[in-house]
Design a protein around this motif. Structure first.
Motif, PDB file in Angstrom:
ATOM      1  N   ASP A 177      -8.030 -10.762  11.425  1.00 44.79           N
ATOM      2  CA  ASP A 177      -8.520  -9.438  11.054  1.00 44.79           C
ATOM      3  C   ASP A 177      -7.548  -8.727  10.110  1.00 44.79           C
ATOM      4  O   ASP A 177      -6.326  -8.900  10.210  1.00 44.79           O
ATOM      5  CB  ASP A 177      -8.703  -8.567  12.299  1.00 44.79           C
ATOM      6  N   ALA A 178      -8.107  -7.909   9.236  1.00 43.39           N
ATOM      7  CA  ALA A 178      -7.299  -7.133   8.305  1.00 43.39           C
ATOM      8  C   ALA A 178      -6.800  -5.853   8.969  1.00 43.39           C
ATOM      9  O   ALA A 178      -7.445  -5.302   9.867  1.00 43.39           O
ATOM     10  CB  ALA A 178      -8.113  -6.787   7.061  1.00 43.39           C
ATOM     11  N   ILE A 179      -5.635  -5.380   8.528  1.00 41.44           N
ATOM     12  CA  ILE A 179      -5.121  -4.084   8.942  1.00 41.44           C
ATOM     13  C   ILE A 179      -4.962  -3.223   7.696  1.00 41.44           C
ATOM     14  O   ILE A 179      -4.711  -3.724   6.597  1.00 41.44           O
ATOM     15  CB  ILE A 179      -3.789  -4.188   9.704  1.00 41.44           C
ATOM     16  N   ASP A 180      -5.128  -1.917   7.853  1.00 44.49           N
ATOM     17  CA  ASP A 180      -4.995  -1.037   6.702  1.00 44.49           C
ATOM     18  C   ASP A 180      -3.534  -0.640   6.508  1.00 44.49           C
ATOM     19  O   ASP A 180      -2.641  -1.056   7.269  1.00 44.49           O
ATOM     20  CB  ASP A 180      -5.897   0.187   6.841  1.00 44.49           C
ATOM     21  N   ALA A 181      -3.279   0.163   5.488  1.00 41.82           N
ATOM     22  CA  ALA A 181      -1.912   0.512   5.137  1.00 41.82           C
ATOM     23  C   ALA A 181      -1.218   1.282   6.261  1.00 41.82           C
ATOM     24  O   ALA A 181      -0.031   1.069   6.533  1.00 41.82           O
ATOM     25  CB  ALA A 181      -1.905   1.319   3.843  1.00 41.82           C
ATOM     26  N   ASP A 182      -1.939   2.173   6.928  1.00 44.19           N
ATOM     27  CA  ASP A 182      -1.317   2.964   7.996  1.00 44.19           C
ATOM     28  C   ASP A 182      -0.906   2.089   9.173  1.00 44.19           C
ATOM     29  O   ASP A 182       0.165   2.285   9.767  1.00 44.19           O
ATOM     30  CB  ASP A 182      -2.268   4.069   8.459  1.00 44.19           C
ATOM     31  N   GLU A 183      -1.740   1.120   9.524  1.00 42.90           N
ATOM     32  CA  GLU A 183      -1.370   0.201  10.612  1.00 42.90           C
ATOM     33  C   GLU A 183      -0.212  -0.686  10.188  1.00 42.90           C
ATOM     34  O   GLU A 183       0.656  -1.017  11.000  1.00 42.90           O
ATOM     35  CB  GLU A 183      -2.573  -0.634  11.041  1.00 42.90           C
ATOM     36  N   ALA A 184      -0.206  -1.079   8.916  1.00 41.71           N
ATOM     37  CA  ALA A 184       0.909  -1.877   8.400  1.00 41.71           C
ATOM     38  C   ALA A 184       2.217  -1.104   8.503  1.00 41.71           C
ATOM     39  O   ALA A 184       3.268  -1.669   8.825  1.00 41.71           O
ATOM     40  CB  ALA A 184       0.640  -2.280   6.956  1.00 41.71           C
ATOM     41  N   LEU A 185       2.158   0.198   8.253  1.00 37.75           N
ATOM     42  CA  LEU A 185       3.347   1.042   8.397  1.00 37.75           C
ATOM     43  C   LEU A 185       3.775   1.134   9.856  1.00 37.75           C
ATOM     44  O   LEU A 185       4.965   1.024  10.190  1.00 37.75           O
ATOM     45  CB  LEU A 185       3.054   2.437   7.839  1.00 37.75           C
ATOM     46  N   ALA A 186       2.812   1.294  10.740  1.00 36.80           N
ATOM     47  CA  ALA A 186       3.118   1.454  12.162  1.00 36.80           C
ATOM     48  C   ALA A 186       3.781   0.208  12.751  1.00 36.80           C
ATOM     49  O   ALA A 186       4.623   0.321  13.651  1.00 36.80           O
ATOM     50  CB  ALA A 186       1.846   1.785  12.930  1.00 36.80           C
ATOM     51  N   CYS A 187       3.398  -0.971  12.266  1.00 38.81           N
ATOM     52  CA  CYS A 187       3.967  -2.212  12.829  1.00 38.81           C
ATOM     53  C   CYS A 187       5.153  -2.731  12.023  1.00 38.81           C
ATOM     54  O   CYS A 187       5.690  -3.803  12.333  1.00 38.81           O
ATOM     55  CB  CYS A 187       2.892  -3.297  12.958  1.00 38.81           C
ATOM     56  N   GLY A 188       5.574  -1.994  11.013  1.00 39.14           N
ATOM     57  CA  GLY A 188       6.762  -2.375  10.265  1.00 39.14           C
ATOM     58  C   GLY A 188       6.536  -3.377   9.155  1.00 39.14           C
ATOM     59  O   GLY A 188       7.493  -3.873   8.568  1.00 39.14           O
ATOM     60  N   LEU A 189       5.273  -3.661   8.858  1.00 39.28           N
ATOM     61  CA  LEU A 189       5.008  -4.598   7.770  1.00 39.28           C
ATOM     62  C   LEU A 189       5.392  -3.975   6.434  1.00 39.28           C
ATOM     63  O   LEU A 189       5.850  -4.675   5.521  1.00 39.28           O
ATOM     64  CB  LEU A 189       3.526  -4.997   7.780  1.00 39.28           C
ATOM     65  N   VAL A 190       5.213  -2.668   6.300  1.00 42.24           N
ATOM     66  CA  VAL A 190       5.682  -1.947   5.116  1.00 42.24           C
ATOM     67  C   VAL A 190       6.577  -0.812   5.567  1.00 42.24           C
ATOM     68  O   VAL A 190       6.538  -0.388   6.734  1.00 42.24           O
ATOM     69  CB  VAL A 190       4.502  -1.396   4.270  1.00 42.24           C
ATOM     70  N   SER A 191       7.391  -0.297   4.648  1.00 39.18           N
ATOM     71  CA  SER A 191       8.313   0.780   5.010  1.00 39.18           C
ATOM     72  C   SER A 191       7.786   2.149   4.634  1.00 39.18           C
ATOM     73  O   SER A 191       8.295   3.167   5.114  1.00 39.18           O
ATOM     74  CB  SER A 191       9.677   0.562   4.342  1.00 39.18           C
ATOM     75  N   ARG A 192       6.766   2.191   3.769  1.00 40.78           N
ATOM     76  CA  ARG A 192       6.150   3.471   3.438  1.00 40.78           C
ATOM     77  C   ARG A 192       4.784   3.254   2.809  1.00 40.78           C
ATOM     78  O   ARG A 192       4.506   2.184   2.260  1.00 40.78           O
ATOM     79  CB  ARG A 192       7.044   4.300   2.510  1.00 40.78           C
ATOM     80  N   VAL A 193       3.945   4.280   2.920  1.00 43.92           N
ATOM     81  CA  VAL A 193       2.614   4.272   2.317  1.00 43.92           C
ATOM     82  C   VAL A 193       2.520   5.480   1.403  1.00 43.92           C
ATOM     83  O   VAL A 193       2.870   6.601   1.803  1.00 43.92           O
ATOM     84  CB  VAL A 193       1.505   4.341   3.396  1.00 43.92           C
ATOM     85  N   VAL A 194       2.045   5.243   0.178  1.00 43.83           N
ATOM     86  CA  VAL A 194       1.952   6.315  -0.805  1.00 43.83           C
ATOM     87  C   VAL A 194       0.577   6.269  -1.463  1.00 43.83           C
ATOM     88  O   VAL A 194      -0.184   5.303  -1.291  1.00 43.83           O
ATOM     89  CB  VAL A 194       3.059   6.198  -1.876  1.00 43.83           C
ATOM     90  N   SER A 195       0.267   7.266  -2.240  1.00 43.16           N
ATOM     91  CA  SER A 195      -1.013   7.278  -2.940  1.00 43.16           C
ATOM     92  C   SER A 195      -1.030   6.190  -4.010  1.00 43.16           C
ATOM     93  O   SER A 195       0.021   5.733  -4.473  1.00 43.16           O
ATOM     94  CB  SER A 195      -1.263   8.639  -3.588  1.00 43.16           C
ATOM     95  N   GLU A 196      -2.223   5.792  -4.379  1.00 46.03           N
ATOM     96  CA  GLU A 196      -2.371   4.768  -5.417  1.00 46.03           C
ATOM     97  C   GLU A 196      -1.662   5.184  -6.706  1.00 46.03           C
ATOM     98  O   GLU A 196      -0.984   4.365  -7.339  1.00 46.03           O
ATOM     99  CB  GLU A 196      -3.860   4.533  -5.683  1.00 46.03           C
ATOM    100  N   ASP A 197      -1.779   6.436  -7.078  1.00 47.63           N
ATOM    101  CA  ASP A 197      -1.182   6.917  -8.324  1.00 47.63           C
ATOM    102  C   ASP A 197       0.340   6.938  -8.278  1.00 47.63           C
ATOM    103  O   ASP A 197       1.001   6.846  -9.319  1.00 47.63           O
ATOM    104  CB  ASP A 197      -1.697   8.318  -8.649  1.00 47.63           C
ATOM    105  N   ASP A 198       0.910   7.064  -7.079  1.00 46.62           N
ATOM    106  CA  ASP A 198       2.361   7.190  -6.945  1.00 46.62           C
ATOM    107  C   ASP A 198       3.063   5.867  -6.650  1.00 46.62           C
ATOM    108  O   ASP A 198       4.295   5.834  -6.576  1.00 46.62           O
ATOM    109  CB  ASP A 198       2.699   8.179  -5.822  1.00 46.62           C
ATOM    110  N   LEU A 199       2.301   4.794  -6.472  1.00 43.99           N
ATOM    111  CA  LEU A 199       2.886   3.545  -5.973  1.00 43.99           C
ATOM    112  C   LEU A 199       4.027   3.039  -6.852  1.00 43.99           C
ATOM    113  O   LEU A 199       5.139   2.793  -6.364  1.00 43.99           O
ATOM    114  CB  LEU A 199       1.811   2.466  -5.840  1.00 43.99           C
ATOM    115  N   MET A 200       3.782   2.844  -8.124  1.00 43.19           N
ATOM    116  CA  MET A 200       4.807   2.254  -8.977  1.00 43.19           C
ATOM    117  C   MET A 200       5.989   3.207  -9.165  1.00 43.19           C
ATOM    118  O   MET A 200       7.145   2.751  -9.251  1.00 43.19           O
ATOM    119  CB  MET A 200       4.207   1.855 -10.319  1.00 43.19           C
ATOM    120  N   ALA A 201       5.725   4.503  -9.207  1.00 47.23           N
ATOM    121  CA  ALA A 201       6.825   5.457  -9.310  1.00 47.23           C
ATOM    122  C   ALA A 201       7.705   5.407  -8.066  1.00 47.23           C
ATOM    123  O   ALA A 201       8.943   5.471  -8.158  1.00 47.23           O
ATOM    124  CB  ALA A 201       6.283   6.874  -9.524  1.00 47.23           C
ATOM    125  N   GLU A 202       7.090   5.275  -6.887  1.00 48.42           N
ATOM    126  CA  GLU A 202       7.864   5.184  -5.644  1.00 48.42           C
ATOM    127  C   GLU A 202       8.646   3.882  -5.582  1.00 48.42           C
ATOM    128  O   GLU A 202       9.802   3.853  -5.141  1.00 48.42           O
ATOM    129  CB  GLU A 202       6.935   5.306  -4.439  1.00 48.42           C
TER     130      GLU A 202
END
Length: 271
Positions: A177-202
């Motif tokens: 099953d797929a997980i969304d960005a917020d769940e990925a953040l909660a389980c430590g798969l990613v360190s932060r979630v940002v808007s699509e427009d801000d991704l590369m700047a972040e």
């Protein structure tokens, strides 16, 4: 024809030591199992590793996906990495996509995955091969091999538990099953979630904070962190002592201390 439309991987470098790799197959959602994509990624990583001007790498995908993983159109009885002879399929994996996790593991330049959209199957594992991961709100992740009657053949069974823990890795890999960005953040798969427009700047902001430090010490610190995943404490301490001896003999160490004492910005040369 413009090379931006033909090259599997685009490489851009700036004057601040940041290299951006863009998976450039938006028509198949940046599948990474094809020979030309694998070769292009390996070539790019090898070149950047030996480029002393490169301090950080950002990896992202063209179009709306980070990477769909395997090329679904080439899956089936035979196609892609699969061969009518199972022994040949094994060889195809060893000399094909399995070279990617080994290359990322050996790489000393830090890599930030800027996950702009779905990272599915081997695409999820590609993100896991990176050292840091930032996700767009449109990102989602799936260790989905079971959904197509396969197992994680590219190292995902090694990578995923080390990032999200054994229980969550089992949940993801056994359900597909797929997980969304917020769940990925909660389980430590990613360190932060940002808007699509801000991704590369972040991603670039994070890269600049890493690149501001002495480049040799950044690479050696990454090597220690990677080795810690498979070494016991005594072995890691021995390696740490050896690398610390190199660090303390460097001009950048002297410059770092002097800049702090003199309350001025440091200028690191990599020496």
């Amino acid at each position: 024809m413009d090379e931006r439309t033909t090259k599997p991987v685009l490489v851009e470098k700036d004057d601040e030591g940041i290299a951006t790799l863009t998976l450039n197959r938006p028509e198949n959602r940046n599948a990474i199992s094809d020979d030309d994509m694998i070769a292009a990624l390996l070539e790019a990583l090898a070149a950047l590793e030996t480029d002393n001007g490169v301090r950080v790498i950002i990896l992202t995908g063209a179009g709306t996906a980070f990477s769909s993983g395997g090329n679904l159109k080439k899956m089936g009885a035979t196609g892609g990495l699969n061969d009518a002879l199972p022994a040949q399929t094994r060889i195809n994996y060893r000399h094909g996509i399995q070279r990617l996790p080994l290359a990322f593991e050996a790489l000393e330049v830090p890599v930030i995955a800027a996950v702009n959209g779905p990272a599915i199957g081997a695409g999820c594992d590609l993100a896991l091969m990176c050292d840091m991961r930032i996700a767009s709100q449109k990102a989602r992740f799936a260790e989905s091999f079971v959904k197509v009657g396969l197992i994680p053949g590219d190292g995902g069974a090694w990578l995923l538990p080390r990032v999200v823990g054994f229980s969550k890795a089992c949940e993801m890999a056994l359900t597909g099953d797929a997980i969304d960005a917020d769940e990925a953040l909660a389980c430590g798969l990613v360190s932060r979630v940002v808007s699509e427009d801000d991704l590369m700047a972040e991603a670039r902001s994070l890269a600049l904070r890493v690149a501001a430090n002495p480049p040799r010490m950044v690479r050696m610190t990454k090597r220690l962190l990677r080795e810690s995943c498979r070494s016991d404490l005594a072995a890691l301490l021995e390696m740490s002592a050896a690398l610390q001896a190199l660090a303390q003999a460097s001009e950048d160490h002297v410059e770092a201390v002097a800049s702090l004492l003199e309350k001025r910005p440091a200028v690191f040369t990599g020496n």
